[in-house]
Design a protein around this motif. Structure first.
Motif, PDB file in Angstrom:
ATOM      1  N   UNK A 138       0.829  -1.206   0.000  1.00  0.00           N
ATOM      2  CA  UNK A 138       0.000   0.000   0.000  1.00  0.00           C
ATOM      3  C   UNK A 138       0.864   1.257   0.000  1.00  0.00           C
ATOM      4  N   UNK A 139       1.946   1.251   0.797  1.00  0.00           N
ATOM      5  CA  UNK A 139       2.820   2.419   0.885  1.00  0.00           C
ATOM      6  C   UNK A 139       3.919   2.416  -0.171  1.00  0.00           C
ATOM      7  N   UNK A 140       4.075   1.281  -0.866  1.00  0.00           N
ATOM      8  CA  UNK A 140       5.078   1.217  -1.917  1.00  0.00           C
ATOM      9  C   UNK A 140       6.495   1.116  -1.402  1.00  0.00           C
ATOM     10  N   UNK A 141       6.690   0.405  -0.277  1.00  0.00           N
ATOM     11  CA  UNK A 141       8.030   0.214   0.279  1.00  0.00           C
ATOM     12  C   UNK A 141       8.292  -1.279   0.479  1.00  0.00           C
ATOM     13  N   UNK A 142       9.557  -1.616   0.627  1.00  0.00           N
ATOM     14  CA  UNK A 142       9.921  -2.999   0.877  1.00  0.00           C
ATOM     15  C   UNK A 142       9.789  -3.346   2.345  1.00  0.00           C
ATOM     16  N   UNK A 143       9.799  -4.637   2.667  1.00  0.00           N
ATOM     17  CA  UNK A 143       9.615  -5.068   4.052  1.00  0.00           C
ATOM     18  C   UNK A 143      10.778  -4.687   4.957  1.00  0.00           C
ATOM     19  N   UNK A 144      11.899  -4.340   4.358  1.00  0.00           N
ATOM     20  CA  UNK A 144      13.041  -3.921   5.172  1.00  0.00           C
ATOM     21  C   UNK A 144      13.115  -2.416   5.354  1.00  0.00           C
ATOM     22  N   UNK A 145      12.069  -1.697   4.953  1.00  0.00           N
ATOM     23  CA  UNK A 145      12.075  -0.235   5.026  1.00  0.00           C
ATOM     24  C   UNK A 145      12.166   0.238   6.476  1.00  0.00           C
ATOM     25  N   UNK A 146      12.933   1.299   6.691  1.00  0.00           N
ATOM     26  CA  UNK A 146      13.070   1.871   8.021  1.00  0.00           C
ATOM     27  C   UNK A 146      12.002   2.915   8.305  1.00  0.00           C
ATOM     28  N   UNK A 147      12.072   3.492   9.510  1.00  0.00           N
ATOM     29  CA  UNK A 147      11.048   4.444   9.954  1.00  0.00           C
ATOM     30  C   UNK A 147      10.954   5.653   9.034  1.00  0.00           C
ATOM     31  N   UNK A 200      11.952   5.920   5.860  1.00  0.00           N
ATOM     32  CA  UNK A 200      11.463   5.527   4.531  1.00  0.00           C
ATOM     33  C   UNK A 200       9.951   5.359   4.543  1.00  0.00           C
ATOM     34  N   UNK A 201       9.435   4.777   5.619  1.00  0.00           N
ATOM     35  CA  UNK A 201       7.982   4.567   5.732  1.00  0.00           C
ATOM     36  C   UNK A 201       7.264   5.912   5.842  1.00  0.00           C
ATOM     37  N   UNK A 202       7.827   6.827   6.644  1.00  0.00           N
ATOM     38  CA  UNK A 202       7.201   8.136   6.796  1.00  0.00           C
ATOM     39  C   UNK A 202       7.222   8.919   5.485  1.00  0.00           C
ATOM     40  N   UNK A 203       8.350   8.845   4.769  1.00  0.00           N
ATOM     41  CA  UNK A 203       8.466   9.557   3.497  1.00  0.00           C
ATOM     42  C   UNK A 203       7.491   8.998   2.466  1.00  0.00           C
ATOM     43  N   UNK A 204       7.364   7.677   2.427  1.00  0.00           N
ATOM     44  CA  UNK A 204       6.448   7.044   1.480  1.00  0.00           C
ATOM     45  C   UNK A 204       5.000   7.406   1.814  1.00  0.00           C
ATOM     46  N   UNK A 205       4.686   7.436   3.111  1.00  0.00           N
ATOM     47  CA  UNK A 205       3.323   7.790   3.518  1.00  0.00           C
ATOM     48  C   UNK A 205       2.969   9.201   3.063  1.00  0.00           C
ATOM     49  N   UNK A 263      -4.353   3.541   7.313  1.00  0.00           N
ATOM     50  CA  UNK A 263      -4.375   2.301   8.099  1.00  0.00           C
ATOM     51  C   UNK A 263      -3.024   1.600   8.024  1.00  0.00           C
ATOM     52  N   UNK A 264      -2.432   1.575   6.827  1.00  0.00           N
ATOM     53  CA  UNK A 264      -1.130   0.931   6.660  1.00  0.00           C
ATOM     54  C   UNK A 264      -0.052   1.664   7.464  1.00  0.00           C
ATOM     55  N   UNK A 265      -0.077   2.995   7.423  1.00  0.00           N
ATOM     56  CA  UNK A 265       0.936   3.764   8.147  1.00  0.00           C
ATOM     57  C   UNK A 265       0.773   3.614   9.658  1.00  0.00           C
ATOM     58  N   UNK A 266      -0.475   3.543  10.113  1.00  0.00           N
ATOM     59  CA  UNK A 266      -0.725   3.410  11.549  1.00  0.00           C
ATOM     60  C   UNK A 266      -0.067   2.150  12.105  1.00  0.00           C
ATOM     61  N   UNK A 267      -0.040   1.099  11.317  1.00  0.00           N
ATOM     62  CA  UNK A 267       0.561  -0.161  11.756  1.00  0.00           C
ATOM     63  C   UNK A 267       2.078  -0.131  11.579  1.00  0.00           C
ATOM     64  N   UNK A 268       2.559   0.253  10.402  1.00  0.00           N
ATOM     65  CA  UNK A 268       3.991   0.166  10.109  1.00  0.00           C
ATOM     66  C   UNK A 268       4.813   1.222  10.833  1.00  0.00           C
ATOM     67  N   UNK A 269       4.179   2.297  11.333  1.00  0.00           N
ATOM     68  CA  UNK A 269       4.927   3.326  12.056  1.00  0.00           C
ATOM     69  C   UNK A 269       5.043   3.004  13.541  1.00  0.00           C
ATOM     70  N   UNK A 270       4.315   1.996  14.003  1.00  0.00           N
ATOM     71  CA  UNK A 270       4.359   1.580  15.406  1.00  0.00           C
ATOM     72  C   UNK A 270       5.224   0.321  15.515  1.00  0.00           C
ATOM     73  N   UNK A 271       6.357   0.392  16.214  1.00  0.00           N
ATOM     74  CA  UNK A 271       7.272  -0.756  16.280  1.00  0.00           C
ATOM     75  C   UNK A 271       6.611  -2.055  16.739  1.00  0.00           C
ATOM     76  N   UNK A 272       5.725  -1.980  17.753  1.00  0.00           N
ATOM     77  CA  UNK A 272       5.085  -3.191  18.271  1.00  0.00           C
ATOM     78  C   UNK A 272       4.106  -3.772  17.255  1.00  0.00           C
ATOM     79  N   UNK A 273       3.284  -2.901  16.662  1.00  0.00           N
ATOM     80  CA  UNK A 273       2.332  -3.387  15.658  1.00  0.00           C
ATOM     81  C   UNK A 273       3.063  -3.926  14.437  1.00  0.00           C
TER      82      UNK A 273
END
Length: 376
Positions: free
Chosen positions: A11-20, A22-27, A54-64
């Motif tokens: 959904x965010x267009x990033x790989x599974x190894x993306x860091x915090x 990268x995820x924020x920038x993609x969002x 919804x995707x960012x809410x999960x991937x931006x939270x380390x525990x989730x």
């Protein structure tokens, strides 16, 4: 179970190894493309915007993110049998033995069995949108907490008659041991081995809690988020945490908010900033433009000769102050867009304009070179 969801990384267009970062920038990039303010009357864009949030809410939270990486949607979404929901998360106390040990941390050996203690606090994180944090909201949060067993009323036994005082320690939960050493007699006090420091023995354990007297339960709480709350601030739900010991008060639930970045707005305390592109002609001749704010679009008058980087202030359109009556302002910084791919006629008109203008319409450049000469 709900229909199949797309992979959050996809959904965010990033790989599974993306860091915090990268995820924020993609969002920011994807959310800006499908933001409702930039795509009015577009249900498809609105649906995608919700999916991106919804995707960012999960991937931006380390525990989730950790649960999602291990279990997929089942690790974070209750609809898939997971532990997510409401933007928050619970915690796993472990098996019932672990619960009992956590609940009675330190054992009864450090005090008498009759001493009471406040229950442990529960920490959780609640994801909020930029607008939810600005104006406040009510959100549902799922937690797992330790509660008194309803079947036995917290006694740990089928009936009160099945709970007897430990004869070894006389119900104190502690025993005193005296040993002879080369330095003399040494006396120490520790938990009673017969009752485990509880001061009581259970003849007929409760089948529901297996004599622990407590159970872990998963439940939903309603969190009232005040308007103006900022990132990483905490809302306390008094008395909603783990049950207290021996009649002690329940602990609290400490909810720390995590605000998703907005695609176009940037928060500065109670103020909001936005960069607004305007056409070259609008800046030169002046114009009235529509500017997105938290309250919707408002009109802003651009005077002629406006330069790129000019800041305009719209009073009272920012974020409400926390627990106050004032409200911040909305700042608009304009960026003048230079036209590209000009037609032949457009170029001719601009050349005529340049010939007529000489340096009257560009005094800044002349002053710049005069300063340069003065420094030589």
């Amino acid at each position: 179970m709900t229909g199949a969801k797309r992979d959050y990384y996809e959904v965010l267009g990033v790989g599974k190894g993306a860091g915090e970062e990268d995820i924020k920038k993609a969002y920011r990039k994807v959310a800006k493309e499908c933001h409702p303010d930039l795509n009015p009357n577009n249900p498809a864009a609105e649906k995608r915007f919700k999916e991106v949030n919804e995707a960012y809410e999960v991937l931006s939270d380390p525990d989730k993110k950790a649960r999602y990486d291990q279990f997929g949607h089942a690790g974070v979404d209750p609809a898939y049998g997971g532990a997510g929901g409401g933007g928050g998360f619970g915690f796993d106390v472990g098996d019932l033995t672990g619960i009992f040990e956590s609940f009675f941390s330190g054992g009864f050996g450090s005090s008498t069995k009759s001493s009471s203690r406040k229950g442990e606090n529960i920490k959780a994180t609640l994801g909020l949108s930029f607008e939810e944090a600005a104006f406040g909201c009510e959100k549902e949060l799922y937690i797992t907490r330790v509660e008194s067993c309803e079947s036995c009323g917290g006694k740990g036994a089928v009936s009160s008659a099945d709970v007897v005082t430990c004869a070894e320690c006389s119900g104190v939960g502690q025993v005193r041991t005296t040993k002879r050493t080369p330095l003399g007699m040494f006396t120490s006090t520790g938990p009673c081995g017969a009752c485990g420091g509880r001061g009581r023995l259970i003849k007929n354990p409760c089948p529901a809690c297996r004599a622990a007297g407590v159970l872990r339960q998963r439940l939903a709480l309603t969190v009232s988020v005040p308007a103006g709350i900022n990132d990483n601030q905490t809302v306390s739900l008094r008395g909603q945490g783990n049950v207290g010991r021996n009649g002690g008060p329940n602990g609290d639930v400490l909810v720390t908010v995590s605000i998703r970045p907005h695609p176009i707005f940037v928060r500065d305390g109670i103020h909001v900033h936005v960069d607004m592109p305007i056409a070259f002609v609008m800046a030169a001749l002046g114009s009235e433009i529509e500017v997105p704010t938290l309250d919707g679009r408002v009109k802003l008058q651009i005077p002629e000769g406006t330069q790129t980087g000019t800041m305009f202030r719209i009073k009272g359109k920012g974020i409400p102050s926390l627990h106050g009556r004032s409200r911040g302002d909305h700042f608009v910084r304009v960026a003048v867009e230079v036209p590209k791919a000009l037609s032949k006629r457009q170029k001719e008109l601009l050349q005529e304009f340049a010939a007529l203008s000489d340096d009257k319409n560009n005094p800044g450049q002349k002053g710049f070179f005069e300063k340069f000469k003065g420094s030589a």
